[in-house]
Design an enzyme around this catalytic site. Structure first.
Site, PDB file in Angstrom:
ATOM      1  N   LEU A  48     -29.900  17.783 -23.052  1.00 18.44           N
ATOM      2  CA  LEU A  48     -28.680  18.582 -23.232  1.00 18.44           C
ATOM      3  C   LEU A  48     -28.069  18.382 -24.623  1.00 18.44           C
ATOM      4  CD1 LEU A  48     -27.009  18.133 -19.721  1.00 18.44           C
ATOM      5  CD2 LEU A  48     -28.328  20.088 -20.576  1.00 18.44           C
TER       6      LEU A  48
ATOM      7  N   GLN B 275     -23.716  10.711 -24.377  1.00 17.19           N
ATOM      8  CA  GLN B 275     -23.771  12.165 -24.577  1.00 17.19           C
ATOM      9  C   GLN B 275     -22.406  12.829 -24.369  1.00 17.19           C
ATOM     10  OE1 GLN B 275     -27.404  12.636 -21.887  1.00 17.19           O
ATOM     11  NE2 GLN B 275     -27.710  14.259 -23.397  1.00 17.19           N
TER      12      GLN B 275
ATOM     13  N   HIS C 222     -31.145   6.940 -24.061  1.00 17.33           N
ATOM     14  CA  HIS C 222     -29.875   7.312 -24.701  1.00 17.33           C
ATOM     15  C   HIS C 222     -29.000   6.080 -24.943  1.00 17.33           C
ATOM     16  CE1 HIS C 222     -29.912  11.683 -24.953  1.00 17.33           C
ATOM     17  NE2 HIS C 222     -30.360  11.774 -23.719  1.00 17.33           N
TER      18      HIS C 222
ATOM     19  N   HIS D 290     -35.824   8.597 -19.838  1.00 16.00           N
ATOM     20  CA  HIS D 290     -35.138   9.458 -20.808  1.00 16.00           C
ATOM     21  C   HIS D 290     -33.657   9.081 -20.908  1.00 16.00           C
ATOM     22  CE1 HIS D 290     -34.317  13.569 -22.668  1.00 16.00           C
ATOM     23  NE2 HIS D 290     -33.113  13.131 -22.362  1.00 16.00           N
ATOM     24  N   GLU D 291     -33.002   8.931 -19.743  1.00 14.85           N
ATOM     25  CA  GLU D 291     -31.557   8.631 -19.763  1.00 14.85           C
ATOM     26  C   GLU D 291     -31.286   7.237 -20.340  1.00 14.85           C
ATOM     27  OE1 GLU D 291     -29.723  11.079 -19.553  1.00 14.85           O
ATOM     28  OE2 GLU D 291     -31.262  12.353 -18.678  1.00 14.85           O
TER      29      GLU D 291
ATOM     30  N   GLY E 278     -30.028  14.985 -15.722  1.00 15.17           N
ATOM     31  CA  GLY E 278     -29.603  13.646 -16.098  1.00 15.17           C
ATOM     32  C   GLY E 278     -28.634  13.707 -17.264  1.00 15.17           C
TER      33      GLY E 278
END
Ligand code: NI
Length: 197
Positions: free
Chosen positions: A119, A71, A164, A160-161, A66
């Protein structure tokens, strides 16, 4: 020509030859990772389509499942993710999905604890509680609404994504920071246990 393509020339000539564009990934500490991302005005804009293609290339090159636009230094409510079949209980995965302006709602009070990695925080992993069962919706790149239910790993990746986009990284969701660890150290411990058997 975007910043990512310049970085690509310097760092990733092989990927360039294949027509991929691997963007630079912002690391924890970059202020863009703690900002609220802004809405995608038009998911069908060719510039958004190009960004999503680059995000997918970047995610694949980094070996992630993902990636969120902040990011790669774009403060937009845009995420890409996939669910490998090997990570699900029923062996059914989810193909690579791009979603603009996603919204999540928990469908159950239950949470599950599991290790996550990011990441933007390379080398580390930690145990994070997430809703077990969620509904989520957003817009596809064709501008049409996407609405799904998700459980388990699928639900975890989406949470999780989407975090962000709120400026939250997974350590901020951890209940017990003592589980924060270097993946390499956990690997060594597992190897030692294996060898002592
Ligand atoms: Ni992440």
């Amino acid at each position: 020509m975007g910043r990512g393509r310049i970085g690509l020339y310097q760092q990733n000539l092989a990927a360039h030859i294949c027509g991929m564009a691997v963007l630079d990934i912002a690391l924890m500490g970059h202020t863009i990772l703690s900002q609220l991302a802004g809405p995608v005005e038009d998911p069908t804009d060719p510039a958004i389509r190009a960004l999503v293609a680059d995000m997918m290339d970047t995610m694949a090159a980094a070996g992630g499942v993902g990636l969120a636009a902040p990011q790669v230094n774009r403060s937009l409510r845009l995420v890409v993710f996939e669910v490998p079949a090997s990570r699900t209980a029923d062996g059914v995965g989810l193909p690579l999905t791009a979603l603009a302006n996603p919204v999540i709602e928990p469908l159950d009070e239950a949470t599950d604890d599991a290790y996550e990695a990011c990441l933007s925080i390379p080398g580390l992993t930690g145990v994070v509680p997430r809703w077990r069962h969620i509904g989520y919706r957003g817009l596809g790149l064709d501008g049409k609404p996407v609405e799904r239910e998700a459980k388990g790993f699928h639900a975890r990746v989406v949470q999780h994504e989407c975090d962000h986009l709120l400026g939250a990284l997974y350590p901020m969701r951890m209940r017990n920071l003592s589980t924060l660890a270097f993946t390499e150290q956990l690997r060594r411990l597992a190897q030692e246990q294996e060898e002592s058997r």
